[in-house]
Motif scaffolding. Structure first.
Motif, PDB file in Angstrom:
ATOM      1  N   MET A 136      67.462  53.571  15.297  1.00  0.00           N
ATOM      2  CA  MET A 136      68.676  53.086  15.221  1.00  0.00           C
ATOM      3  C   MET A 136      68.808  51.766  14.962  1.00  0.00           C
ATOM      4  O   MET A 136      67.867  51.073  15.740  1.00  0.00           O
ATOM      5  CB  MET A 136      69.701  53.574  16.286  1.00  0.00           C
ATOM      6  N   ILE A 137      69.656  51.449  13.973  1.00  0.00           N
ATOM      7  CA  ILE A 137      70.022  49.848  13.776  1.00  0.00           C
ATOM      8  C   ILE A 137      71.351  49.346  14.441  1.00  0.00           C
ATOM      9  O   ILE A 137      72.125  50.254  14.366  1.00  0.00           O
ATOM     10  CB  ILE A 137      69.699  49.532  12.339  1.00  0.00           C
ATOM     11  N   GLU A 138      71.566  48.090  15.015  1.00  0.00           N
ATOM     12  CA  GLU A 138      72.762  47.780  15.544  1.00  0.00           C
ATOM     13  C   GLU A 138      72.787  46.592  14.763  1.00  0.00           C
ATOM     14  O   GLU A 138      72.377  45.609  14.536  1.00  0.00           O
ATOM     15  CB  GLU A 138      72.239  47.675  17.079  1.00  0.00           C
ATOM     16  N   VAL A 139      74.278  46.392  14.419  1.00  0.00           N
ATOM     17  CA  VAL A 139      74.743  45.416  13.950  1.00  0.00           C
ATOM     18  C   VAL A 139      75.248  44.184  14.935  1.00  0.00           C
ATOM     19  O   VAL A 139      75.932  44.699  15.988  1.00  0.00           O
ATOM     20  CB  VAL A 139      75.879  45.457  12.840  1.00  0.00           C
ATOM     21  N   ILE A 140      74.884  42.921  15.141  1.00  0.00           N
ATOM     22  CA  ILE A 140      75.207  41.970  16.090  1.00  0.00           C
ATOM     23  C   ILE A 140      76.205  40.981  15.072  1.00  0.00           C
ATOM     24  O   ILE A 140      75.645  40.277  14.365  1.00  0.00           O
ATOM     25  CB  ILE A 140      73.904  41.449  16.588  1.00  0.00           C
ATOM     26  N   ALA A 141      77.389  40.906  15.717  1.00  0.00           N
ATOM     27  CA  ALA A 141      78.259  39.904  15.037  1.00  0.00           C
ATOM     28  C   ALA A 141      78.663  39.043  16.096  1.00  0.00           C
ATOM     29  O   ALA A 141      79.096  39.353  17.172  1.00  0.00           O
ATOM     30  CB  ALA A 141      79.556  40.490  14.286  1.00  0.00           C
ATOM     31  N   THR A 142      78.921  37.699  15.484  1.00  0.00           N
ATOM     32  CA  THR A 142      79.366  36.491  16.502  1.00  0.00           C
ATOM     33  C   THR A 142      81.060  36.782  15.928  1.00  0.00           C
ATOM     34  O   THR A 142      81.043  36.371  14.544  1.00  0.00           O
ATOM     35  CB  THR A 142      78.722  35.368  16.385  1.00  0.00           C
ATOM     36  N   VAL A 143      81.649  36.749  16.768  1.00  0.00           N
ATOM     37  CA  VAL A 143      83.283  36.661  16.339  1.00  0.00           C
ATOM     38  C   VAL A 143      83.938  35.472  17.070  1.00  0.00           C
ATOM     39  O   VAL A 143      83.462  35.282  18.474  1.00  0.00           O
ATOM     40  CB  VAL A 143      84.113  37.980  16.245  1.00  0.00           C
ATOM     41  N   CYS A 144      85.029  34.747  16.443  1.00  0.00           N
ATOM     42  CA  CYS A 144      85.721  33.734  17.347  1.00  0.00           C
ATOM     43  C   CYS A 144      87.110  34.037  16.943  1.00  0.00           C
ATOM     44  O   CYS A 144      87.642  34.601  16.065  1.00  0.00           O
ATOM     45  CB  CYS A 144      85.080  32.261  16.938  1.00  0.00           C
ATOM     46  N   MET A 145      87.773  33.380  18.049  1.00  0.00           N
ATOM     47  CA  MET A 145      89.153  33.378  18.034  1.00  0.00           C
ATOM     48  C   MET A 145      89.555  31.935  17.595  1.00  0.00           C
ATOM     49  O   MET A 145      88.757  30.867  17.446  1.00  0.00           O
ATOM     50  CB  MET A 145      90.012  33.565  19.366  1.00  0.00           C
ATOM     51  N   LEU A 146      90.701  31.584  17.147  1.00  0.00           N
ATOM     52  CA  LEU A 146      91.015  30.322  16.582  1.00  0.00           C
ATOM     53  C   LEU A 146      90.972  29.355  17.670  1.00  0.00           C
ATOM     54  O   LEU A 146      90.814  28.188  17.204  1.00  0.00           O
ATOM     55  CB  LEU A 146      92.752  30.407  16.033  1.00  0.00           C
ATOM     56  N   ILE A 147      91.118  29.644  18.893  1.00  0.00           N
ATOM     57  CA  ILE A 147      91.103  28.502  19.787  1.00  0.00           C
ATOM     58  C   ILE A 147      89.690  27.995  20.218  1.00  0.00           C
ATOM     59  O   ILE A 147      89.462  27.307  21.078  1.00  0.00           O
ATOM     60  CB  ILE A 147      91.718  28.807  21.189  1.00  0.00           C
ATOM     61  N   GLY A 148      88.814  28.590  19.675  1.00  0.00           N
ATOM     62  CA  GLY A 148      87.290  28.366  19.667  1.00  0.00           C
ATOM     63  C   GLY A 148      86.386  29.180  20.759  1.00  0.00           C
ATOM     64  O   GLY A 148      85.351  29.007  20.978  1.00  0.00           O
ATOM     65  N   VAL A 149      86.914  30.301  21.255  1.00  0.00           N
ATOM     66  CA  VAL A 149      86.359  31.354  22.184  1.00  0.00           C
ATOM     67  C   VAL A 149      85.681  32.184  21.165  1.00  0.00           C
ATOM     68  O   VAL A 149      86.288  32.903  20.461  1.00  0.00           O
ATOM     69  CB  VAL A 149      87.486  32.037  22.996  1.00  0.00           C
ATOM     70  N   CYS A 150      84.545  32.278  21.511  1.00  0.00           N
ATOM     71  CA  CYS A 150      83.451  33.162  20.846  1.00  0.00           C
ATOM     72  C   CYS A 150      82.695  34.148  21.599  1.00  0.00           C
ATOM     73  O   CYS A 150      82.613  33.816  22.948  1.00  0.00           O
ATOM     74  CB  CYS A 150      82.478  32.281  20.051  1.00  0.00           C
ATOM     75  N   LYS A 151      82.283  35.453  20.982  1.00  0.00           N
ATOM     76  CA  LYS A 151      81.627  36.418  21.596  1.00  0.00           C
ATOM     77  C   LYS A 151      80.733  37.215  20.710  1.00  0.00           C
ATOM     78  O   LYS A 151      81.037  36.898  19.632  1.00  0.00           O
ATOM     79  CB  LYS A 151      82.568  37.257  22.561  1.00  0.00           C
ATOM     80  N   ASP A 152      79.912  37.855  21.138  1.00  0.00           N
ATOM     81  CA  ASP A 152      78.920  38.718  20.441  1.00  0.00           C
ATOM     82  C   ASP A 152      79.332  40.049  20.710  1.00  0.00           C
ATOM     83  O   ASP A 152      79.696  40.431  21.819  1.00  0.00           O
ATOM     84  CB  ASP A 152      77.359  38.519  20.615  1.00  0.00           C
ATOM     85  N   VAL A 153      79.633  40.982  19.672  1.00  0.00           N
ATOM     86  CA  VAL A 153      79.917  42.193  19.665  1.00  0.00           C
ATOM     87  C   VAL A 153      78.808  43.080  18.997  1.00  0.00           C
ATOM     88  O   VAL A 153      78.107  42.638  17.926  1.00  0.00           O
ATOM     89  CB  VAL A 153      81.282  42.622  18.944  1.00  0.00           C
ATOM     90  N   GLN A 154      78.513  44.275  19.460  1.00  0.00           N
ATOM     91  CA  GLN A 154      77.400  45.195  18.864  1.00  0.00           C
ATOM     92  C   GLN A 154      77.903  46.264  18.235  1.00  0.00           C
ATOM     93  O   GLN A 154      78.866  47.039  18.820  1.00  0.00           O
ATOM     94  CB  GLN A 154      76.342  45.758  19.898  1.00  0.00           C
ATOM     95  N   LEU A 155      77.706  46.596  17.040  1.00  0.00           N
ATOM     96  CA  LEU A 155      78.193  47.730  16.189  1.00  0.00           C
ATOM     97  C   LEU A 155      76.917  48.694  15.857  1.00  0.00           C
ATOM     98  O   LEU A 155      76.345  48.261  15.155  1.00  0.00           O
ATOM     99  CB  LEU A 155      78.908  47.359  15.141  1.00  0.00           C
ATOM    100  N   ALA A 156      77.100  49.660  16.445  1.00  0.00           N
ATOM    101  CA  ALA A 156      75.660  50.427  16.291  1.00  0.00           C
ATOM    102  C   ALA A 156      75.711  51.276  14.991  1.00  0.00           C
ATOM    103  O   ALA A 156      76.926  51.975  14.806  1.00  0.00           O
ATOM    104  CB  ALA A 156      75.653  51.615  17.332  1.00  0.00           C
ATOM    105  N   MET A 157      74.904  51.800  13.994  1.00  0.00           N
ATOM    106  CA  MET A 157      74.882  52.375  12.870  1.00  0.00           C
ATOM    107  C   MET A 157      74.280  53.593  13.220  1.00  0.00           C
ATOM    108  O   MET A 157      73.028  53.524  13.385  1.00  0.00           O
ATOM    109  CB  MET A 157      74.297  51.501  11.635  1.00  0.00           C
ATOM    110  N   THR A 158      74.631  54.740  13.321  1.00  0.00           N
ATOM    111  CA  THR A 158      74.092  55.940  14.002  1.00  0.00           C
ATOM    112  C   THR A 158      73.145  56.588  13.089  1.00  0.00           C
ATOM    113  O   THR A 158      72.479  57.466  13.456  1.00  0.00           O
ATOM    114  CB  THR A 158      75.111  56.955  14.424  1.00  0.00           C
ATOM    115  N   ASP A 159      73.171  56.413  11.788  1.00  0.00           N
ATOM    116  CA  ASP A 159      72.309  57.056  10.740  1.00  0.00           C
ATOM    117  C   ASP A 159      70.794  56.642  11.067  1.00  0.00           C
ATOM    118  O   ASP A 159      70.501  55.442  11.137  1.00  0.00           O
ATOM    119  CB  ASP A 159      72.759  56.928   9.326  1.00  0.00           C
TER     120      ASP A 159
END
Length: 66
Positions: A1-24
């Motif tokens: 299984m492959i997982e998408v790791i995305a770094t996302v940020c808010m306009l105020i500069g707070v950032c976090k990483d999110v994991q989105l699994a691709m199940t195929d």
């Protein structure tokens, strides 16, 4: 299984990483890079205020959970 790791940020500069699994099971890193953008767009619709900054693909479970 492959997982998408995305770094996302808010306009105020707070950032976090999110994991989105691709199940195929036939997903390769190349197809993850292509279709990971669509998965991130779906995630963005349900999480307003967060802006995608970076997208990477890895085998699921390799990302260190903080």
């Amino acid at each position: 299984m492959i997982e998408v790791i995305a770094t996302v940020c808010m306009l105020i500069g707070v950032c976090k990483d999110v994991q989105l699994a691709m199940t195929d099971e036939k997903v390769t890193p190349f197809t993850c890079a292509m279709y990971g953008q669509a998965e991130l767009a779906k995630w963005s619709l349900s999480n307003p205020g967060w802006l995608p900054r970076r997208l990477t693909c890895q085998r699921a479970g390799r990302y260190a959970k903080a």
